[in-house]
Design an enzyme around this catalytic site. Structure first.
Site, short mmCIF file in Angstrom:
data_model
loop_
_atom_site.label_atom_id
_atom_site.label_comp_id
_atom_site.label_asym_id
_atom_site.label_seq_id
_atom_site.Cartn_x
_atom_site.Cartn_y
_atom_site.Cartn_z
N SER A 74 0.32 -5.06 10.55
CA SER A 74 0.67 -5.97 9.47
C SER A 74 1.84 -6.88 9.85
O SER A 74 2.85 -6.41 10.36
CB SER A 74 1.03 -5.13 8.24
OG SER A 74 1.17 -5.96 7.14
N ARG A 131 0.83 -1.20 0.00
CA ARG A 131 0.00 0.00 0.00
C ARG A 131 0.87 1.26 0.00
O ARG A 131 2.03 1.24 0.37
CB ARG A 131 -0.92 0.01 1.22
CG ARG A 131 -2.15 -0.90 1.04
CD ARG A 131 -3.07 -0.88 2.24
NE ARG A 131 -2.48 -1.51 3.39
CZ ARG A 131 -1.95 -0.86 4.42
NH1 ARG A 131 -1.98 0.47 4.45
NH2 ARG A 131 -1.43 -1.51 5.42
N LYS A 158 -2.27 -11.90 12.72
CA LYS A 158 -3.74 -11.98 12.75
C LYS A 158 -4.25 -13.14 11.90
O LYS A 158 -5.05 -13.95 12.35
CB LYS A 158 -4.36 -10.66 12.21
CG LYS A 158 -4.12 -9.46 13.10
CD LYS A 158 -4.84 -8.22 12.59
CE LYS A 158 -4.38 -7.80 11.20
NZ LYS A 158 -2.96 -7.41 11.14
N THR A 159 -3.76 -13.20 10.66
CA THR A 159 -4.24 -14.26 9.76
C THR A 159 -3.74 -15.62 10.23
O THR A 159 -4.50 -16.59 10.33
CB THR A 159 -3.77 -13.98 8.32
OG1 THR A 159 -4.29 -12.71 7.92
CG2 THR A 159 -4.27 -15.05 7.36
N LYS A 187 -8.42 -2.16 1.68
CA LYS A 187 -8.19 -1.30 2.82
C LYS A 187 -8.87 0.06 2.64
O LYS A 187 -9.21 0.71 3.63
CB LYS A 187 -6.70 -1.16 3.10
CG LYS A 187 -6.11 -2.37 3.87
CD LYS A 187 -6.78 -2.52 5.19
CE LYS A 187 -6.17 -3.44 6.24
NZ LYS A 187 -5.57 -4.68 5.93
#
Ligand SMILES: Nc1ncnc2c1ncn2[C@@H]1O[C@H](COP(=O)(O)OP(=O)(O)OP(=O)(O)O)[C@@H](O)[C@H]1O
Ligand SMILES: O=C([O-])CC(=O)C(=O)O
Ligand SMILES: [Ca+2]
Ligand SMILES: [Mn+2]
Length: 666
Positions: free
Chosen positions: A366, A184, A370-371, A329
């Site tokens: 990031s 990003r 989390k994933t 996002k």
């Protein structure tokens, strides 16, 4: 054997003995019982075709009305639409309105289906426009083909035929390249500041919202729309966000690439054919013209990339970056504005649920896990990245997951590994040119390699992706300084302190000679996506955690036994054991001791984890270096929190005081 001779054991056929050296051998058929098996005349009753074209027509059955028309049976949308539109025409009218230039003729002429398969449509008479002659432009005379909610298989074909860098991998995923940008671009994100947003949003120091005026937004919007309309075809996705049906929003994504369309197909919630039929007007529209740059002579533009959000118009424009994560996002940012208005908290978190219905949230910046940690074979996956917490419980905003793939291994992350199959978009990975086997360790294109797959590719995903109120709130920090404990229990004030701080420290990329970890503080573990002041979200989280009696935890998924370079990253297997102990409730009843400086409660034991790593100092050989590093980190926390010391969190003055006191003490 019968390679090139007349040797023939069964006597079925033989090459002519007289065959000339250079001529093809003549096949002699013989009458007899067996001959028909080998070289038979096609005397069986013929199926329904006379020509090759007709044969090809038989291959494809006409599908449900919501899927694209194939045989060029397109509808032409001009400046005046048909009087009684079919559902396909309604869709085209709606898309035409989305793609309308704001300064010239109204919506472009649209045809449904692929340009190459729709040659017949060229005969459809063109409706004369009522726009004055002086205003007529060439763009008003051309047609744009609309590829509306194509299936993954159709999108694969589009990508492979027309987009360089698209390949099928050995497991069936679609490998793509996102171009020059592989992550990003937060510095290029702009939000329109108008009368409403000027007072509602968070602006100024620390805020991710860099302002832009309405006029400049329209300039960029026109640039994107003109670019998209100049193409032969554009992809349109009509989908939903938020599994909570009371609070879902309809999104439309207009893009130039099959890669973008498949990415959003996977990441947003996929409508049923009936829902698509009755989709109507979207609540929010993305114009992804990322293949085309913005114009640097345009006010506010500081590079050739611009990601512009206009909350008033409910539109987002993307220019100059093809990184698909911008769309996901960008919409998350929109939810961070819309949901709090409805007293719903939007969260940059993963979420899963145990067999007993116990829900856990996983916050973290990031790369903190989390994933990885929400994808847990023993629990139901509600979602990996974006959630809402309302009075009714939690709901996933998305319909898919976006997993980091660097160093991915089948052993450590089997569910993610197995999700990389047909339908999954694999971004910027490197693979063997022949076998198409992906080398997940290869960082040649980028370290940020990613897989985007529909959530149902995870076997124990919970569909619909909603659950009851969370019981555990787990804050993940990947501490490359190696001084935070692998697990600590937090009281509410500490949870809020760490939520507002949003700390992680990763190793600074792959550049030569970079040894020092770089601390990042990102409010609410997602400052790049929030729209309101962090204390607004913090107040909502505190209120919800208090009301539900949820417990906060801080988990360091980063270094142990020394900073990056000296220590090593905590084994994923240990972190999983820690997370298991949180879920099972066994950690709640453990015995704890408090650390100096950060005042964190560390358990003396966690099943399956070597006790010597639980207290970080024990794992460091050089105790002085440990203390110095700890103090250094404490200083960074204190500096970062200074901007928040003058803010009140909710109406509870006492809690605000406690939060301010919950930071490091030294
Ligand atoms: N102890 C650990 N705990 C968690 N993850 C670990 C650990 N050790 C290594 N990893 C790796 O760290 C990465 C965590 O990335 P993950 O995709 O879960 O991040 P994320 O928080 O979901 O970030 P994003 O918001 O960018 O999607 C994975 O590649 C995982 O294999
Ligand atoms: O948004 C992205 O590109 C990846 C992601 O999940 C994050 O950075 O939080
Ligand atoms: Ca993730
Ligand atoms: Mn994320």
């Amino acid at each position: 054997m019968a390679g090139n001779g007349n040797e023939n054991a069964d006597g079925d056929f033989s090459f002519s003995a007289a065959a000339a050296r250079d001529a093809l051998p003549r096949i002699t058929t013989e009458k007899g019982a067996k001959s028909a098996d080998v070289c038979h005349d096609d005397t069986a009753p013929r199926v329904n075709f006379q020509t090759i074209d007709e044969l090809h027509c038989l291959q494809k059955k006409r599908s449900a009305p919501t899927t694209p028309l194939k045989e060029g049976g397109g509808v032409v949308m001009g400046t005046s639409g048909p009087t009684t539109p079919s559902s396909g025409e309604t869709m085209l009218q709606s898309v035409s309105a989305s793609l309308a230039s704001l300064t010239r003729e109204t919506g472009p002429k649209l045809i449904r289906g692929d340009p190459t398969s729709a040659a017949k449509v060229a005969h459809v008479p063109h409706t004369p426009t009522s726009v004055p002659a002086a205003d007529v432009s060439d763009s008003g005379l051309k047609f744009t083909h609309i590829l509306h909610n194509l299936s993954p298989a159709e999108l694969y074909e589009q990508a492979i035929k027309y987009e360089k860098g698209s390949f099928v991998t050995s497991t069936g995923a679609l490998a793509t390249l996102s171009g020059a940008k592989t992550g990003r671009s937060p510095k290029d994100k702009r939000v329109v500041k108008d009368e409403t947003t000027a007072s509602e949003l968070w602006w100024g120091k620390g805020s991710p919202n860099i302002e832009m005026d309405e006029q400049t937004f329209l300039v960029n919007r026109e640039r994107a729309v003109d670019y998209l309309n100049s193409l032969d075809k554009v992809f349109v996705n009509d989908q939903y966000l938020n599994w909570d049906p009371e609070n879902s929003i309809k999104v439309r994504i207009v893009s130039a690439r099959a890669y973008h369309s498949l990415f959003m197909h996977n990441m947003c919630i996929r409508p049923t054919p009936e829902e698509l039929e009755n989709f109507g007007t979207p609540d929010f529209t993305i114009y992804n013209a990322g293949k085309f740059p913005c114009n640097r002579y345009t006010h506010y533009m500081t590079s050739s990339t611009s990601i512009d959000i206009n909350l008033g118009r409910r539109e987002m424009v993307i220019l100059g970056t093809q990184y698909a994560g911008e769309m996901k996002k960008g919409l998350f940012g929109v939810m961070h504005y819309l949901m709090p208005k409805r007293k719903i908290l939007s969260l940059h978190s993963g979420c899963n649920m145990g067999k007993e219905g116990d829900v856990a949230l996983f916050f973290g910046l990031s790369g903190t896990g989390k994933t990885t940690l929400s994808t847990d074979h023993n629990r139901y996956l509600i979602g990996d990245d974006e959630h809402c917490w309302s009075d009714a419980g939690v709901s996933n905003i998305e319909g898919g997951c976006y997993a980091k793939c660097i160093d991915l291994s089948r052993e450590k992350e089997p569910d993610i590994w197995n999700a990389i199959k047909f339908g999954t978009v694999l971004e910027n990975v490197v693979f063997d040119e022949h076998t198409r086997e992906v080398d997940y360790n290869d960082k040649s294109v980028t370290e940020n390699t990613r897989a985007a797959y529909p959530i149902e590719y995870i076997p124990n995903s919970k569909i619909p992706c909603v659950g009851p109120h969370p019981k555990n709130v787990i804050l993940l920090a990947c501490d490359a300084f190696g001084v935070l404990p692998p697990i600590s229990k937090l009281d509410l004030a500490q949870t809020m302190y760490h939520f507002i701080s949003g700390y992680t420290a990763l190793v600074a990329g792959t550049e030569e000679g970079v040894k020092e970890p770089r601390a990042t503080f990102s409010a609410c573990f997602g400052a790049a996506f929030i729209m309101l002041h962090p204390t607004k979200y913090a107040a909502m989280l505190a209120e919800k955690m208090q009301a539900q009696g949820a417990t906060g935890w801080l988990v360091n998924t980063g270094w142990s036994g020394g900073s990056y370079g000296a220590g090593s990253r905590i084994k994923l297997a240990y972190t999983r054991k820690i997370i298991d102990a949180i879920h099972s409730g066994s950690l709640l009843n453990a015995t704890y001791h408090k650390t100096e400086i950060f005042g964190l409660e560390i358990p003396n034991e966690v099943e399956g984890v070597p006790s010597e790593i639980l207290e970080p100092m024990n794992a460091w050989e050089d105790k002085e270096a440990y203390k110095d590093t700890l103090l250094k980190l404490a200083g960074l926390f204190r500096n970062n929190f200074e901007t928040f010391t003058s803010h009140k969190i909710g109406d509870d003055g006492k809690l605000t005081e406690e939060i301010l006191a919950a930071g490091p003490n030294f």
